[in-house]
Structure formats: C-alpha cells, structure tokens
Write a protein that holds these residues in place. Structure first.
Motif, short mmCIF file in Angstrom:
data_model
loop_
_atom_site.label_atom_id
_atom_site.label_comp_id
_atom_site.label_asym_id
_atom_site.label_seq_id
_atom_site.Cartn_x
_atom_site.Cartn_y
_atom_site.Cartn_z
N VAL A 200 0.33 -1.28 -0.08
CA VAL A 200 0.11 -0.49 0.22
C VAL A 200 1.23 1.44 -0.15
CG1 VAL A 200 -2.00 1.73 1.56
CG2 VAL A 200 -1.71 -1.32 1.20
N TYR A 201 2.07 1.78 0.48
CA TYR A 201 3.22 2.65 0.51
C TYR A 201 2.89 2.61 -0.77
CZ TYR A 201 6.60 4.96 1.91
OH TYR A 201 7.50 6.41 2.89
N ARG A 202 3.18 2.07 -1.24
CA ARG A 202 4.53 2.18 -2.42
C ARG A 202 2.84 2.31 -3.43
NH1 ARG A 202 8.86 -3.11 -3.85
NH2 ARG A 202 9.93 -2.34 -2.43
N MET A 203 2.05 2.14 -3.47
CA MET A 203 1.70 1.91 -4.55
C MET A 203 0.38 3.62 -4.31
SD MET A 203 -1.00 -2.00 -4.33
CE MET A 203 -3.32 -0.12 -4.54
N VAL A 204 0.17 4.16 -2.96
CA VAL A 204 -0.66 5.49 -3.00
C VAL A 204 0.30 6.56 -2.07
CG1 VAL A 204 -3.06 4.50 -2.80
CG2 VAL A 204 -2.22 4.37 -0.88
N GLY A 205 1.55 5.82 -1.14
CA GLY A 205 2.00 6.99 -0.80
C GLY A 205 2.22 6.75 1.60
N ALA A 206 2.33 7.56 2.14
CA ALA A 206 2.77 7.70 3.62
C ALA A 206 1.60 8.21 3.46
CB ALA A 206 4.12 7.89 3.86
N THR A 207 1.12 9.46 2.37
CA THR A 207 -0.09 10.36 3.08
C THR A 207 -1.33 9.39 3.55
OG1 THR A 207 1.00 12.44 2.17
CG2 THR A 207 -1.47 12.09 3.12
N PHE A 208 -1.63 8.54 2.47
CA PHE A 208 -2.88 8.01 2.57
C PHE A 208 -2.93 6.64 3.46
CE2 PHE A 208 -5.70 3.90 1.08
CZ PHE A 208 -6.46 4.25 1.15
N LEU A 209 -1.51 6.19 3.67
CA LEU A 209 -1.90 5.44 4.83
C LEU A 209 -2.12 5.54 6.00
CD1 LEU A 209 -0.73 2.13 5.30
CD2 LEU A 209 1.36 2.65 5.18
N SER A 210 -1.40 6.64 6.69
CA SER A 210 -1.66 7.63 7.39
C SER A 210 -3.01 7.52 7.88
CB SER A 210 -0.86 8.27 7.97
OG SER A 210 0.42 8.50 7.42
N MET A 211 -3.62 8.50 6.70
CA MET A 211 -5.15 8.97 6.70
C MET A 211 -5.74 7.49 6.68
SD MET A 211 -6.14 11.76 6.71
CE MET A 211 -7.41 11.46 6.30
N SER A 212 -5.74 6.44 6.41
CA SER A 212 -6.23 4.78 6.50
C SER A 212 -5.93 4.03 8.53
CB SER A 212 -6.14 3.99 5.61
OG SER A 212 -4.71 3.76 5.75
#
Length: 93
Positions: A16-28
């Motif tokens: 997920v980190y490679r696909m969408v980035g750290a911002t999206f991961l943190s938001m989820s």
C-alpha cells in the motif's frame, strides 16, 4: 485472530505504501482509530476526549493541504540513486 490481523497488516503495508504513499496510509490508520471511537461511543458507553474532534479536524485539514500542495522540487538524476523505490519508474523513461 489478533496475530492473523497483524500478519496481514504488516504484509500489506509495504504494498500500500508503494502504491499510494505515506499520506494515504496515515489517513487510513487515523480513520480506523476514528471508527473505533464511534463504536466505543455507541456500543461500549465510552466517553470521547474533549480535544479529539479538534485534533481529528486538524489532521484532516493538514493532510488535505499537504496533498494539494505542489512538491518543492522535481527529482534530478542524482536522486535516483538515493531513492531505490523510484529507480525502476524513472529508469524506464
């Protein structure tokens, strides 16, 4: 069940980190915390901390502002060696 959930999370986070980035991961991850608060309020008779809505709103505004801002500078060829994840995508162009 807890161990299976942790295994799945730690296995999927790099993808997920490679696909969408750290911002999206943190938001989820922050959103999942919000859902656990809502479940606690409705089903477990928990009480919300007084600053929680303010902090959650600030996080949403901050991430939105960060996502809308343009990057400070473009990557140059020297940065490819320092960023091995981007090496594949930049070397093909």
């Amino acid at each position: 069940m807890y161990v299976i959930c942790l295994f799945c999370m730690y296995s999927l986070v790099p993808t997920v980190y490679r696909m969408v980035g750290a911002t999206f991961l943190s938001m989820s991850l922050i959103t999942s915390n919000f859902y656990s608060l809502v479940v606690g309020l409705f089903f477990l008779d928990a009480h919300m901390p007084p600053f929680y809505p303010i902090a959650y709103a600030l996080v949403i505004v901050s991430v939105t502002t960060y996502s809308l801002a343009s990057p400070p500078s473009a990557l140059v060829n020297d940065d490819v060696e320092r960023n091995p994840i981007l090496n594949k995508s930049l070397s093909t162009t």
